[in-house]
Write a protein that holds these residues in place. Structure first.
Motif, PDB file in Angstrom:
ATOM      1  N   LEU A 139       0.933  -1.061   0.050  1.00  0.00           N
ATOM      2  CA  LEU A 139       0.033   0.013  -0.120  1.00  0.00           C
ATOM      3  C   LEU A 139       0.738   1.315  -0.019  1.00  0.00           C
ATOM      4  CD1 LEU A 139      -2.613  -1.024   2.842  1.00  0.00           C
ATOM      5  CD2 LEU A 139      -2.615  -1.310   0.077  1.00  0.00           C
ATOM      6  N   ARG A 142      -0.634   7.000   1.884  1.00  0.00           N
ATOM      7  CA  ARG A 142      -1.972   7.529   2.370  1.00  0.00           C
ATOM      8  C   ARG A 142      -2.841   6.484   2.618  1.00  0.00           C
ATOM      9  NH1 ARG A 142      -5.081  11.987   0.585  1.00  0.00           N
ATOM     10  NH2 ARG A 142      -3.518  12.418  -1.416  1.00  0.00           N
ATOM     11  N   ASP A 143      -2.763   5.132   2.054  1.00  0.00           N
ATOM     12  CA  ASP A 143      -3.353   3.798   2.432  1.00  0.00           C
ATOM     13  C   ASP A 143      -2.963   3.550   4.015  1.00  0.00           C
ATOM     14  OD1 ASP A 143      -4.715   4.588   0.241  1.00  0.00           O
ATOM     15  OD2 ASP A 143      -4.279   2.648  -0.947  1.00  0.00           O
ATOM     16  N   ILE A 144      -1.821   3.550   3.935  1.00  0.00           N
ATOM     17  CA  ILE A 144      -1.189   3.007   5.283  1.00  0.00           C
ATOM     18  C   ILE A 144      -1.634   3.746   6.463  1.00  0.00           C
ATOM     19  CG2 ILE A 144       1.000   2.794   6.561  1.00  0.00           C
ATOM     20  CD1 ILE A 144       2.345   1.980   4.056  1.00  0.00           C
ATOM     21  N   GLU A 146      -4.338   6.032   6.646  1.00  0.00           N
ATOM     22  CA  GLU A 146      -5.829   6.435   6.471  1.00  0.00           C
ATOM     23  C   GLU A 146      -7.031   5.235   6.605  1.00  0.00           C
ATOM     24  OE1 GLU A 146      -6.821   9.260   3.473  1.00  0.00           O
ATOM     25  OE2 GLU A 146      -5.839  11.005   4.509  1.00  0.00           O
ATOM     26  N   THR A 147      -6.398   4.139   6.121  1.00  0.00           N
ATOM     27  CA  THR A 147      -7.247   3.063   6.011  1.00  0.00           C
ATOM     28  C   THR A 147      -7.485   2.315   7.286  1.00  0.00           C
ATOM     29  OG1 THR A 147      -5.863   1.401   5.170  1.00  0.00           O
ATOM     30  CG2 THR A 147      -6.819   2.736   3.382  1.00  0.00           C
ATOM     31  N   GLY A 148      -6.525   2.543   8.187  1.00  0.00           N
ATOM     32  CA  GLY A 148      -6.850   1.617   9.505  1.00  0.00           C
ATOM     33  C   GLY A 148      -6.058   0.278   9.456  1.00  0.00           C
ATOM     34  N   VAL A 149      -5.279   0.174   8.306  1.00  0.00           N
ATOM     35  CA  VAL A 149      -4.832  -1.314   8.108  1.00  0.00           C
ATOM     36  C   VAL A 149      -3.713  -1.708   9.011  1.00  0.00           C
ATOM     37  CG1 VAL A 149      -2.922  -0.383   6.767  1.00  0.00           C
ATOM     38  CG2 VAL A 149      -3.792  -2.945   6.450  1.00  0.00           C
ATOM     39  N   ASP A 151      -4.209  -0.648  12.540  1.00  0.00           N
ATOM     40  CA  ASP A 151      -4.353  -0.376  13.839  1.00  0.00           C
ATOM     41  C   ASP A 151      -4.631  -1.992  14.524  1.00  0.00           C
ATOM     42  OD1 ASP A 151      -4.682   2.177  13.270  1.00  0.00           O
ATOM     43  OD2 ASP A 151      -6.841   2.038  12.929  1.00  0.00           O
ATOM     44  N   TYR A 236       1.816  13.113   1.292  1.00  0.00           N
ATOM     45  CA  TYR A 236       1.357  11.884   0.722  1.00  0.00           C
ATOM     46  C   TYR A 236       1.799  11.980  -0.713  1.00  0.00           C
ATOM     47  CZ  TYR A 236      -2.269  11.152   4.395  1.00  0.00           C
ATOM     48  OH  TYR A 236      -2.860  10.808   5.367  1.00  0.00           O
TER      49      TYR A 236
END
Length: 353
Positions: A139, A142-144, A146-149, A151, A236
Motif C-alpha cells: 500500500l 496515504r493508504d497505510i 488513512e485506512t486503519g490497516v 491498527d 502523501y
C-alpha cells in the motif's frame, strides 16, 4: 617491471571475471566509463587525516568477503601507516554513467516520543507488517495512514509528537527517540512498502512555491507546519513508506547502523549506490559548493534516493545541528572510488593498459 606485472594480473582477472568471479563493485552498465587516476590527481589528498579514514575502514572491512578484499583487510590489521596503506593497495577510479555528480547530506534525527500513546505522542513509528514483505509494492503512504490497516496489530515501536519529523525520520532511515520516561530508543531501517521515493522538495519547486536553491529540509518542515492541510497532502505526494526496527543495542556514543549493519561515523561515512560502489570501499570526495569538502570517506550506507555512479550522501551526525547542516547540502563535485589495484585495472580496456 611493475606495469608489466599488472598487465599480466589484469588479463588473468578479466578471464576470471568472464567466467563468473565477483570482481567488480556491482552490476556495471556497458556505457559506464572508467578512468584510473594517480593519488597526486586527487585534490587535497596529501592534507587529509588518513588515519581517521583508516579507522572507519577497519570497522567494516571484516565484512568484505571477496578474496582480494580479504587480502587487503588482512594487511590492514597489521597496523600499517594509513596513507601508505591506501596508496600501496588501491588505485583511484572515476566512474561516469552520464549523470551529473550530486552530493547531499543526511543525519540521525532525534525525536520526542513515548512507548505508549498519549494526547501529545500519537503518531506511531511502525514495525514492518509481514504482508509488506510478501506483496511488492504494498500500500502507498496515504493508504497505510488513512485506512486503519495498521491498527490493533501491535506493530507500534513508539509514538512521537510530530508527523513532520516522523516523515523526515523515514527519509533518513534511522534515528533516536527521547522517551518521556527519560530513556532513549534508537530505531533503524527495516524495509519499505516498495514504492519509489518521490521528493516533496522537488514538488514544491514544481508548484512554484520555491526556487530550487531555496529548498532545504527546514524550509520544507516550516511550510508543512504553516499549511497543515496542504502540508499533509504534500507528504502523501511521496508514496514510499519506511518501517523500522529497534536497534537500541548500539551504544549511545556510536553512530546509527548503516547498510553494513555497523555503526556509521560522522563526516567519514557516505551512502552510495551499491550498483556502482562496493559497500565498504574507501571513496575520495571532492564536494564543491558553499562549503567545499576534500576527504577520504568509507561507503557504508545506501539510500533509496542515492542512485548513480557519481551520487553520494554524506553523514553529518546526530541531532538538530547536524540536520541543519545536512539539509543545506546539494552540491556538484567528483566522487572517486579507491579500488584494490587488480579491480581497478580490470575495468580498463586492453588498449589502455
Amino acid at each position: 617491471m611493475v606495469l608489466g606485472f599488472y598487465r599480466r594480473v589484469t588479463c588473468a582477472l578479466r578471464i576470471t571475471a568472464i567466467f563468473g568471479a565477483s570482481l567488480l563493485a556491482g552490476p556495471l552498465a556497458s556505457d559506464v566509463k572508467y578512468e584510473v587516476l594517480t593519488f597526486d590527481q586527487l585534490d587535497g589528498w596529501a592534507d587529509d587525516d588518513h588515519a581517521a579514514a583508516f579507522s572507519v575502514f577497519l570497522n567494516t572491512c571484516q565484512d568484505m568477503k571477496d578474496p582480494d578484499w580479504n587480502a587487503v583487510c588482512a594487511f590492514a590489521r597489521t597496523n600499517p601507516d594509513p596513507r601508505y596503506f591506501f596508496e600501496l593497495l588501491f588505485r583511484p577510479v572515476v566512474m561516469d554513467d552520464g549523470n551529473e555528480p550530486l552530493f547531499t547530506g543526511y543525519f540521525e534525527p532525534e525525536l520526542e516520543g513515548s512507548i505508549t500513546p498519549t494526547s501529545r505522542y500519537r503518531f506511531p513509528v511502525y514495525k514492518m507488517p509481514p504482508e509488506a514483505l510478501q506483496n511488492r509494492p504494498w500500500l502507498p503512504r496515504r493508504d497505510i495512514l488513512e485506512t486503519g490497516v495498521m491498527d490493533g496489530r501491535g506493530l507500534e515501536i513508539a509514538f512521537v509528537d510530530d508527523p513532520v519529523e516522523l516523515f523526515f525520520l523515514q527519509i533518513q532511515g534511522s534515528g533516536r527517540i527521547r522517551l518521556s520516561n527519560g530513556n532513549n530508543l534508537r530505531v533503524g531501517y527495516r524495509g519499505s512498502n516498495g514504492h519509489d521515493y518521490r521528493s516533496i522538495g522537488q514538488e514544491l519547486v514544481r508548484r512554484g512555491v520555491y526556487e530550487p536553491h531555496q529548498v532545504s529540509a527546514q524550509v520544507i518542515k516550516n511550510w508543512v507546519r504553516r499549511n497543515p492541510l496542504e502540508g499533509q497532502e504534500l507528504l502523501y505526494h511521496n508514496p514510499s513508506y519506511v518501517f523500522f526496527r529497534e536497534v537500541s543495542q548500539v551504544p549511545g556514543d556510536q553512530g546509527p547502523l548503516g547498510a553494513m549493519n555497523r555503526s556509521i561515523t560522522t563526516m567519514r561515512t557516505i551512502a552510495v549506490d551499491p550498483a556502482f560502489v562496493r559497500l565498504g570501499s574507501p571513496v575520495w570526495i571532492e564536494k564543491d559548493g558553499a562549503s567545499p569538502l576534500r576527504r577520504l570517506m568509507i561507503a557504508q550506507d545506501t539510500g533509496s534516493a542515492i542512485k548513480g555512479a557519481q551520487r553520494a550522501d554524506v553523514f553529518f551526525g546526530t541531532g538538530d545541528a547536524a540536520g541543519q547542516l545536512a539539509g543545506t547540502v546539494r552540491d556538484p563535485g567528483r566522487l572517486v572510488v579507491l579500488m584494490p589495484i587488480q579491480r581497478a585495472y580490470a575495468l580498463l580496456p586492453e588498449s589502455a593498459i
